[in-house]
Design a protein around this motif. Structure first.
Motif, PDB file in Angstrom:
ATOM      1  N   GLY A 154      71.206  81.550  13.131  1.00  0.00           N
ATOM      2  CA  GLY A 154      71.543  81.020  11.820  1.00  0.00           C
ATOM      3  C   GLY A 154      69.573  81.398  11.174  1.00  0.00           C
ATOM      4  N   ILE A 155      69.449  82.637  11.083  1.00  0.00           N
ATOM      5  CA  ILE A 155      68.819  83.491  11.434  1.00  0.00           C
ATOM      6  C   ILE A 155      68.699  83.938   9.814  1.00  0.00           C
ATOM      7  N   PRO A 156      68.410  84.160   8.412  1.00  0.00           N
ATOM      8  CA  PRO A 156      68.496  84.752   7.036  1.00  0.00           C
ATOM      9  C   PRO A 156      68.651  86.528   7.892  1.00  0.00           C
ATOM     10  N   LYS A 157      69.916  86.706   7.179  1.00  0.00           N
ATOM     11  CA  LYS A 157      70.117  88.167   7.576  1.00  0.00           C
ATOM     12  C   LYS A 157      69.648  88.893   7.021  1.00  0.00           C
ATOM     13  N   MET A 158      68.867  90.323   6.834  1.00  0.00           N
ATOM     14  CA  MET A 158      68.301  90.997   6.601  1.00  0.00           C
ATOM     15  C   MET A 158      68.901  91.628   5.393  1.00  0.00           C
ATOM     16  N   LYS A 159      68.300  91.868   3.974  1.00  0.00           N
ATOM     17  CA  LYS A 159      69.147  92.008   3.007  1.00  0.00           C
ATOM     18  C   LYS A 159      68.631  93.902   3.236  1.00  0.00           C
ATOM     19  N   TYR A 160      66.959  93.860   3.081  1.00  0.00           N
ATOM     20  CA  TYR A 160      66.566  95.383   2.862  1.00  0.00           C
ATOM     21  C   TYR A 160      65.924  96.719   4.483  1.00  0.00           C
ATOM     22  N   PHE A 161      66.195  95.882   4.828  1.00  0.00           N
ATOM     23  CA  PHE A 161      65.883  96.556   6.618  1.00  0.00           C
ATOM     24  C   PHE A 161      66.596  96.095   7.386  1.00  0.00           C
ATOM     25  N   GLN A 162      68.372  95.771   7.686  1.00  0.00           N
ATOM     26  CA  GLN A 162      69.122  95.869   8.608  1.00  0.00           C
ATOM     27  C   GLN A 162      69.380  96.243   9.675  1.00  0.00           C
ATOM     28  N   ASN A 163      68.662  98.006   9.062  1.00  0.00           N
ATOM     29  CA  ASN A 163      69.314  99.427   9.439  1.00  0.00           C
ATOM     30  C   ASN A 163      67.915  99.527  10.649  1.00  0.00           C
ATOM     31  N   CYS A 164      66.729  99.308  10.167  1.00  0.00           N
ATOM     32  CA  CYS A 164      65.367  99.740  11.169  1.00  0.00           C
ATOM     33  C   CYS A 164      65.169  99.252  12.385  1.00  0.00           C
ATOM     34  N   ARG A 165      65.588 100.206  13.404  1.00  0.00           N
ATOM     35  CA  ARG A 165      65.448 100.025  14.886  1.00  0.00           C
ATOM     36  C   ARG A 165      64.244 100.196  15.316  1.00  0.00           C
ATOM     37  N   THR A 166      63.186 100.963  14.714  1.00  0.00           N
ATOM     38  CA  THR A 166      61.819 101.459  15.180  1.00  0.00           C
ATOM     39  C   THR A 166      60.760 100.565  14.476  1.00  0.00           C
ATOM     40  N   ILE A 167      59.544 100.131  14.567  1.00  0.00           N
ATOM     41  CA  ILE A 167      59.073 100.369  13.398  1.00  0.00           C
ATOM     42  C   ILE A 167      58.275 100.726  12.678  1.00  0.00           C
ATOM     43  N   GLU A 168      58.339 102.251  12.862  1.00  0.00           N
ATOM     44  CA  GLU A 168      58.101 103.889  11.956  1.00  0.00           C
ATOM     45  C   GLU A 168      59.375 103.420  11.570  1.00  0.00           C
ATOM     46  N   GLU A 169      60.464 103.758  11.550  1.00  0.00           N
ATOM     47  CA  GLU A 169      61.627 103.377  10.547  1.00  0.00           C
ATOM     48  C   GLU A 169      61.217 101.598   9.306  1.00  0.00           C
ATOM     49  N   LEU A 170      60.877 101.029   9.813  1.00  0.00           N
ATOM     50  CA  LEU A 170      60.674  99.876   8.893  1.00  0.00           C
ATOM     51  C   LEU A 170      59.724 100.685   8.572  1.00  0.00           C
ATOM     52  N   LYS A 171      58.433 100.939   7.870  1.00  0.00           N
ATOM     53  CA  LYS A 171      57.211 100.993   8.033  1.00  0.00           C
ATOM     54  C   LYS A 171      57.504 101.729   6.066  1.00  0.00           C
ATOM     55  N   LYS A 172      59.275 103.316   7.018  1.00  0.00           N
ATOM     56  CA  LYS A 172      59.304 104.367   6.027  1.00  0.00           C
ATOM     57  C   LYS A 172      60.361 103.937   4.886  1.00  0.00           C
ATOM     58  N   GLU A 173      60.596 102.343   5.197  1.00  0.00           N
ATOM     59  CA  GLU A 173      61.815 102.084   4.555  1.00  0.00           C
ATOM     60  C   GLU A 173      61.371 101.656   3.336  1.00  0.00           C
ATOM     61  N   TYR A 174      60.147 100.628   4.582  1.00  0.00           N
ATOM     62  CA  TYR A 174      59.077  99.996   3.150  1.00  0.00           C
ATOM     63  C   TYR A 174      58.520 100.559   1.649  1.00  0.00           C
ATOM     64  N   ARG A 175      57.585 101.939   2.832  1.00  0.00           N
ATOM     65  CA  ARG A 175      57.223 102.245   1.564  1.00  0.00           C
ATOM     66  C   ARG A 175      58.277 103.219   0.606  1.00  0.00           C
ATOM     67  N   GLU A 181      57.427  91.425   6.398  1.00  0.00           N
ATOM     68  CA  GLU A 181      56.595  91.598   7.441  1.00  0.00           C
ATOM     69  C   GLU A 181      57.595  90.241   8.604  1.00  0.00           C
ATOM     70  N   LYS A 182      58.849  89.799   8.666  1.00  0.00           N
ATOM     71  CA  LYS A 182      59.424  89.354   9.145  1.00  0.00           C
ATOM     72  C   LYS A 182      59.661  89.990  10.232  1.00  0.00           C
ATOM     73  N   ALA A 183      60.614  91.284   9.889  1.00  0.00           N
ATOM     74  CA  ALA A 183      61.346  92.577  10.243  1.00  0.00           C
ATOM     75  C   ALA A 183      60.188  93.134  11.215  1.00  0.00           C
ATOM     76  N   PHE A 184      58.781  93.401  10.636  1.00  0.00           N
ATOM     77  CA  PHE A 184      57.862  93.980  11.616  1.00  0.00           C
ATOM     78  C   PHE A 184      57.830  93.144  12.511  1.00  0.00           C
ATOM     79  N   ASN A 185      57.741  92.283  12.225  1.00  0.00           N
ATOM     80  CA  ASN A 185      57.550  90.776  13.316  1.00  0.00           C
ATOM     81  C   ASN A 185      58.161  90.523  13.974  1.00  0.00           C
TER      82      ASN A 185
END
Length: 69
Positions: free
Chosen positions: A13-34, A59-63
């Motif tokens: 019942g969790i909303p699916k990620m549209k933009y960050f679904q492939n990010c496995r680390t915080i570094e990857e997440l930050k790079k994709e966000y930028r 914010e959700k993906a980071f947490n």
């Protein structure tokens, strides 16, 4: 966007990620966000509503990743 229009993971019942679904680390997440922020930021001609959605999902993906690592 209201909750009825969001795609959800049927198992949890969790909303699916549209933009960050492939990010496995915080570094990857930050790079994709930028990358997404450069393209979609209103100061660069992007859509303000899309940027709000990216920020909320970031914010959700980071947490989520912060709890895992």
């Amino acid at each position: 966007m209201n909750s009825r229009n969001q795609a959800t993971d049927k198992r949890k019942g969790i909303p699916k990620m549209k933009y960050f679904q492939n990010c496995r680390t915080i570094e990857e997440l930050k790079k994709e966000y930028r990358r997404l922020a450069q393209i979609n930021h209103p100061d660069n001609g992007g859509n303000p509503e899309k940027m709000k959605a990216i920020n909320a999902e970031y914010e959700k993906a980071f947490n989520r990743l912060k709890d895992i690592h």
